[in-house]
Write a protein that holds these residues in place. Structure first.
Motif: not given
Length: 307
Positions: A230-234
């Motif tokens: 999730l963090t990496s997607s942003y």
């Protein structure tokens, strides 16, 4: 920016979180919600620490300039998690997912109240529409009839309270991002949630069966992995681009609910969830439009200033 990569990571994170919720739901008959929160938080820590080490942030990634901010975020975030896990044990998975969609709608209201963010008529109208959808989803649980399942009514109340706490947690996160790294926010939430979950020990923890123990540990590991995706997607795409893919969780929840838990969705739930999703997408698309408009204005202003 790598938008396709960001979208892919977002969809993977949604799939992981649905799997995590399914494992928690499957084990909910053997352990209380507080104990489930402990497993979810404690066993996410090795994944998060390993992620920090891979990014060479183990030395500084956990440092914080606002420890009390993490405490407050941890209190409301852990409450949201516990209430959500309690609701999972009482309600069908798709219904839990649909009620959870109230959180981003409530963030709009709370951001205006506590962060002084400007909220215009369009967003307020979309929020109102979304909340109507939530009320439609909830309506069967609060009807006065002999067929009303009081346990499921309690589950609906718990999920709604959880959505309020989740929205408040997002408000605290919005404050934290001004002084804290993402890694620190993720790390300290898992630490805080682990510690707070131990406070539920006096209310009784169970000794789970081997299968339940494995499911709970897997839920914790998946929670940590999902948080990383999730963090990496942003990092690879704008938030306004990847946010709509949150709603793929409804499709997955319907599939898992039907084939794993024998849960058949009602027409009322589907109609309400569709309205909530439509309202959420309206807000996201509007924010993306405004963001692109502001970017163009900045570009024009910068070009004029440069000339």
């Amino acid at each position: 920016m790598q938008p396709l990569r960001g979208i892919s990571y977002k969809i993977v994170s949604v799939m992981i979180f649905v799997a995590m919720s399914s494992l928690i739901k499957a084990a909910s008959g053997e352990v209380p919600p507080g104990q489930a929160v402990f497993f979810r938080s404690f066993f996410a820590l090795p994944i998060i620490v390993g992620w920090l080490a891979m990014r060479h942030e183990l030395r500084d990634g956990w440092k914080t300039a606002n420890p009390m901010g993490h405490v407050w975020r941890g209190l409301v975030g852990t409450s949201a998690m516990g209430l959500g896990f309690a609701g999972l044990g009482l309600l069908p998975l798709p219904e839990v997912t649909a009620i959870g969609y109230a959180a981003p709608l409530l963030v709009v209201i709370f951001a205006a109240m506590f962060l002084n963010e400007e909220v215009r008529a369009f967003r307020l109208s979309a929020v109102a529409l979304g909340l109507i959808g939530v009320l439609i989803v909830l309506s069967p649980r609060f009807s006065i009839s002999a067929q009303t399942d009081h346990a499921q009514t309690l589950g609906a109340v718990l999920m709604l309270m959880g959505a309020v706490c989740a929205a408040l947690a997002q408000v605290f996160v919005r404050k934290l991002v001004f002084t804290e790294d993402t890694a620190a926010i993720v790390f300290w939430f898992s630490v805080t949630a682990t510690c707070l979950s131990l406070l539920t020990l006096p209310w009784g923890w169970a000794v789970p069966s081997l299968s339940a123990w494995v499911m709970l540990v897997m839920a914790g590991l998946l929670g940590g992995i999902g948080q990383i995706f999730l963090t990496s997607s942003y990092r690879f795409a704008d938030a306004s681009l990847v946010a709509p893919f949150d709603y793929t969780s409804m499709i997955l929840a319907l599939i898992v609910g039907y084939f794993v838990f024998d849960e058949v969705p009602t027409v009322t739930m589907i109609v309400g969830a569709t309205i909530v999703i439509a309202a959420g997408v309206m807000i996201i698309l509007r924010e993306r439009h405004l963001g692109l408009k502001r970017a163009r204005q900045r570009k024009v202003t910068g070009t004029v200033g440069h000339n």
